[in-house]
Design a protein around this motif. Sequence first.
Motif, PDB file in Angstrom:
ATOM      1  N   GLN A  26       0.839  -1.185   0.000  1.00  0.00           N
ATOM      2  CA  GLN A  26       0.000   0.000   0.000  1.00  0.00           C
ATOM      3  C   GLN A  26       0.883   1.248   0.000  1.00  0.00           C
ATOM      4  OE1 GLN A  26      -3.684  -0.694   2.687  1.00  0.00           O
ATOM      5  NE2 GLN A  26      -1.974  -1.632   3.747  1.00  0.00           N
ATOM      6  N   GLN A  27       0.355   2.347  -0.505  1.00  0.00           N
ATOM      7  CA  GLN A  27       1.173   3.547  -0.556  1.00  0.00           C
ATOM      8  C   GLN A  27       0.310   4.802  -0.602  1.00  0.00           C
ATOM      9  OE1 GLN A  27       2.850   2.809  -4.723  1.00  0.00           O
ATOM     10  NE2 GLN A  27       2.262   4.981  -4.876  1.00  0.00           N
ATOM     11  N   THR A  28       0.959   5.938  -0.332  1.00  0.00           N
ATOM     12  CA  THR A  28       0.313   7.229  -0.527  1.00  0.00           C
ATOM     13  C   THR A  28       0.483   7.659  -1.981  1.00  0.00           C
ATOM     14  OG1 THR A  28       2.301   8.522  -0.056  1.00  0.00           O
ATOM     15  CG2 THR A  28       0.924   7.891   1.825  1.00  0.00           C
ATOM     16  N   VAL A  29      -0.181   8.751  -2.338  1.00  0.00           N
ATOM     17  CA  VAL A  29       0.105   9.411  -3.602  1.00  0.00           C
ATOM     18  C   VAL A  29       1.495  10.044  -3.527  1.00  0.00           C
ATOM     19  CG1 VAL A  29      -2.336   9.866  -4.089  1.00  0.00           C
ATOM     20  CG2 VAL A  29      -1.006  11.528  -2.760  1.00  0.00           C
ATOM     21  N   ASP A  30       2.002  10.549  -4.651  1.00  0.00           N
ATOM     22  CA  ASP A  30       3.235  11.330  -4.630  1.00  0.00           C
ATOM     23  C   ASP A  30       2.991  12.606  -3.824  1.00  0.00           C
ATOM     24  OD1 ASP A  30       3.928   9.388  -6.407  1.00  0.00           O
ATOM     25  OD2 ASP A  30       4.336  10.735  -8.086  1.00  0.00           O
ATOM     26  N   ILE A  31       3.901  12.911  -2.881  1.00  0.00           N
ATOM     27  CA  ILE A  31       3.725  14.063  -1.997  1.00  0.00           C
ATOM     28  C   ILE A  31       4.863  15.057  -2.247  1.00  0.00           C
ATOM     29  CG2 ILE A  31       3.422  14.838   0.385  1.00  0.00           C
ATOM     30  CD1 ILE A  31       2.855  11.874   1.123  1.00  0.00           C
ATOM     31  N   PRO A  32       4.557  16.283  -2.634  1.00  0.00           N
ATOM     32  CA  PRO A  32       5.625  17.278  -2.772  1.00  0.00           C
ATOM     33  C   PRO A  32       6.154  17.657  -1.384  1.00  0.00           C
ATOM     34  CG  PRO A  32       3.623  17.955  -3.950  1.00  0.00           C
ATOM     35  CD  PRO A  32       3.246  16.812  -3.068  1.00  0.00           C
ATOM     36  N   PHE A  33       7.490  17.757  -1.261  1.00  0.00           N
ATOM     37  CA  PHE A  33       8.075  18.163   0.021  1.00  0.00           C
ATOM     38  C   PHE A  33       8.260  19.679   0.018  1.00  0.00           C
ATOM     39  CE2 PHE A  33      11.780  19.047   2.781  1.00  0.00           C
ATOM     40  CZ  PHE A  33      11.196  18.654   3.973  1.00  0.00           C
ATOM     41  N   THR A  34       7.607  20.359   0.959  1.00  0.00           N
ATOM     42  CA  THR A  34       7.681  21.830   1.031  1.00  0.00           C
ATOM     43  C   THR A  34       8.245  22.309   2.365  1.00  0.00           C
ATOM     44  OG1 THR A  34       5.392  21.908   1.813  1.00  0.00           O
ATOM     45  CG2 THR A  34       5.752  22.107  -0.569  1.00  0.00           C
ATOM     46  N   GLY A  35       8.729  21.381   3.164  1.00  0.00           N
ATOM     47  CA  GLY A  35       9.279  21.749   4.456  1.00  0.00           C
ATOM     48  C   GLY A  35       8.709  20.911   5.572  1.00  0.00           C
ATOM     49  N   SER A  36       9.138  21.191   6.785  1.00  0.00           N
ATOM     50  CA  SER A  36       8.740  20.436   7.969  1.00  0.00           C
ATOM     51  C   SER A  36       7.225  20.354   8.080  1.00  0.00           C
ATOM     52  CB  SER A  36       9.324  21.120   9.201  1.00  0.00           C
ATOM     53  OG  SER A  36       9.013  20.396  10.363  1.00  0.00           O
ATOM     54  N   THR A  37       6.678  19.138   8.298  1.00  0.00           N
ATOM     55  CA  THR A  37       5.219  18.974   8.338  1.00  0.00           C
ATOM     56  C   THR A  37       4.842  17.662   9.006  1.00  0.00           C
ATOM     57  OG1 THR A  37       3.184  19.016   7.008  1.00  0.00           O
ATOM     58  CG2 THR A  37       5.017  17.774   6.112  1.00  0.00           C
ATOM     59  N   GLY A  38       3.615  17.606   9.490  1.00  0.00           N
ATOM     60  CA  GLY A  38       2.989  16.349   9.878  1.00  0.00           C
ATOM     61  C   GLY A  38       2.071  15.921   8.753  1.00  0.00           C
ATOM     62  N   VAL A  39       1.942  14.606   8.518  1.00  0.00           N
ATOM     63  CA  VAL A  39       1.135  14.108   7.399  1.00  0.00           C
ATOM     64  C   VAL A  39       0.363  12.876   7.844  1.00  0.00           C
ATOM     65  CG1 VAL A  39       3.086  12.774   6.483  1.00  0.00           C
ATOM     66  CG2 VAL A  39       1.195  13.353   4.974  1.00  0.00           C
TER      67      VAL A  39
ATOM     68  N   PHE B  77      -2.259  17.445   5.930  1.00  0.00           N
ATOM     69  CA  PHE B  77      -1.095  17.862   6.698  1.00  0.00           C
ATOM     70  C   PHE B  77      -1.511  18.556   7.987  1.00  0.00           C
ATOM     71  CE2 PHE B  77      -0.244  17.970   2.170  1.00  0.00           C
ATOM     72  CZ  PHE B  77       0.875  17.165   2.061  1.00  0.00           C
ATOM     73  N   TYR B  78      -0.620  18.566   8.960  1.00  0.00           N
ATOM     74  CA  TYR B  78      -0.813  19.360  10.161  1.00  0.00           C
ATOM     75  C   TYR B  78       0.532  19.962  10.557  1.00  0.00           C
ATOM     76  CZ  TYR B  78       0.753  15.084  12.624  1.00  0.00           C
ATOM     77  OH  TYR B  78       1.442  13.977  13.065  1.00  0.00           O
ATOM     78  N   GLU B  79       0.471  21.054  11.275  1.00  0.00           N
ATOM     79  CA  GLU B  79       1.678  21.802  11.588  1.00  0.00           C
ATOM     80  C   GLU B  79       2.455  21.156  12.730  1.00  0.00           C
ATOM     81  OE1 GLU B  79       0.918  25.789  12.645  1.00  0.00           O
ATOM     82  OE2 GLU B  79       3.016  26.310  12.989  1.00  0.00           O
ATOM     83  N   ILE B  80       3.756  21.107  12.593  1.00  0.00           N
ATOM     84  CA  ILE B  80       4.630  20.705  13.699  1.00  0.00           C
ATOM     85  C   ILE B  80       5.629  21.832  13.906  1.00  0.00           C
ATOM     86  CG2 ILE B  80       4.379  18.228  13.382  1.00  0.00           C
ATOM     87  CD1 ILE B  80       7.051  18.199  11.935  1.00  0.00           C
ATOM     88  N   SER B  81       5.917  22.136  15.169  1.00  0.00           N
ATOM     89  CA  SER B  81       6.775  23.274  15.458  1.00  0.00           C
ATOM     90  C   SER B  81       8.235  22.888  15.522  1.00  0.00           C
ATOM     91  CB  SER B  81       6.362  23.944  16.767  1.00  0.00           C
ATOM     92  OG  SER B  81       6.420  23.006  17.834  1.00  0.00           O
ATOM     93  N   ASP B  82       8.519  21.664  15.953  1.00  0.00           N
ATOM     94  CA  ASP B  82       9.900  21.226  15.985  1.00  0.00           C
ATOM     95  C   ASP B  82       9.957  19.718  15.951  1.00  0.00           C
ATOM     96  OD1 ASP B  82       9.063  20.794  18.600  1.00  0.00           O
ATOM     97  OD2 ASP B  82       9.976  22.664  19.285  1.00  0.00           O
ATOM     98  N   ASN B  83      11.161  19.207  16.134  1.00  0.00           N
ATOM     99  CA  ASN B  83      11.399  17.780  15.991  1.00  0.00           C
ATOM    100  C   ASN B  83      10.512  16.962  16.924  1.00  0.00           C
ATOM    101  OD1 ASN B  83      13.037  15.166  16.661  1.00  0.00           O
ATOM    102  ND2 ASN B  83      13.900  15.962  14.754  1.00  0.00           N
ATOM    103  N   PRO B  84      10.060  15.787  16.454  1.00  0.00           N
ATOM    104  CA  PRO B  84       9.163  14.968  17.274  1.00  0.00           C
ATOM    105  C   PRO B  84       9.875  14.344  18.453  1.00  0.00           C
ATOM    106  CG  PRO B  84       9.813  13.758  15.315  1.00  0.00           C
ATOM    107  CD  PRO B  84      10.372  15.152  15.176  1.00  0.00           C
TER     108      PRO B  84
END
Length: 538
Positions: free
Chosen positions: A391-404, A419-426
């Motif tokens: 199983q897989q996701t669609v192709d996702i463009p990388f635009t910077g730090s994000t939750g998905v 997507f959802y916003e993340i402020s720093d490293n998990p």
Amino acid sequence: PGEYMISTTLTEGDGVKVVKVENGVQTWYPDGEGNEYTVDAAHAGNVTVYFNAAGSADWSAFGGYMYIDNGGSTPEPQPTQGGDTPDPTSRTIIFSNNKGFSTVNIYYWSEEDQPVEWPGVPMTYYDTNEMGEQRYSFEMPEGMTNYIINDGTQQTVDITFTGATGVYMTDKDATGNYEVAFYDIGGDPTPTPDPTTSPAPVGDDGVYLVGTFSSWAPDAQYKMSENSAAPGEYMLSTTLTEGDGVKVVKVENGVQTWYPDGEGNEYTVDAAHAGNVTVYFNAAGSADWSAFGGYMYIDNGSTPTPTPTEPVTPDPTTPVTPDPSGSTIIFSNNKGFSTVNIYYWADGSEGPVAWPGVPMTYFDTNEMGEQRYSFEMPAGMTNYIINDGTQQTVDIPFTGSTGVYMTDKDGEGHYMVDFYEISDNPTPNPDPNPDPTPSGKDVTFEPGDAGQADPAWFAWVWNDGSEGTWIQGTASGSNVIFAGAAAYGNILVVRMPTGSTSADWDTCWNQSEDVKMQSGTLYFTGWGSGKKFNIGWK
């Protein structure tokens, strides 16, 4: 199929019942207290105990669901016979509603005439047999030669009318219609019920919301209806009060199954979920619904696509690694991928890694029970796909730090994302040896006799209207696990030559029939014709 047995030793005076455990839920046969069978002298010693959840009137001396035999054979169960009343006419049909049709209609015809429209006319209730099955009668009009008994949705196969008979349902055929068997009726189906009264319900089959508002008993006004948009899911629009205790109970053949099972674990309605709400239920459970006990979800207007919990600011004592590069991806595994890989590349290139990419790193489980994984995207990479090899996701463009996280599938069967916003490293830093909770999306298959010759097992899974995909099985004791298969609507199982690492239709040894996805365990039920074999759920 459907019957279980054990050879054991019982002592006179033992009290016995049968309990079925599924997904942590216990179902007792028979349900209730004070109705266990007490072993007598004739059934003590070395015995074989047989059990069938459908019950049998022949087994009523043992409570209706089991039979204790000291010789090793099980009598063939037969429905309760008719009463000692005058002979019926030669055109009487007695139908035992042993599969719990919601209404009972009969559609009849001959080659020359089709006098009624589907679903036909109602049959007449006349009694309830010793197994708690309501029975219905009908006088077949002259000249009619065939009939189907149905509730407008479920139905029997076409039945040839050959004269007065009793009829009951057995297993479903390949098209999903119930096959039937017959029994002799020795009397007219009397008494005729008082037309001003309805038969006393034995406990209508169905799924009910229960709680303090219903005195913890199934009530018709809280009966849930199946959600046509999500097979296996039930829903009810109702009004709840803050402080109500609620659970769901499923009634089938007079047996109640509680979700969740046990005491002191009901959900207590809070202010945010009081008022006019819609309650959703699925017996398979969902980690997304853990706040409500795992089996139901209470929504105050619509069921949202669950948004993964955003990272909580860690405790100051917990080590925090800042995100200096803006290259962190946090993936919430909300569709139960069996493994989590990330395949990445730059525009105009094939990428530095081979498919399916590299493993993402587990770091926590969010409040909805979803395992989350992190990855630092290498510099210069612009696209990625998250997958489990199948199983897989669609192709996702990388635009910077994000939750998905994943949403619905597109036309190619790939998961779209949001997507959802993340402020720093998990953080906190992950346990290097995490022990994640097993996915609820896996399917367990019991191969039985089909396991001979040590085949390689594969499942072909698909949703209606979409292309399918292969999932390779992995051994788990004598069973086979198809990781992530339960996320699809349909499944068939294929036996490939020993050692095969991929599957195709041309070289497979055998394949099963197609079946709809359900909760429970998939198992081999017997060999079919040609290269086919049969499977079912339990």
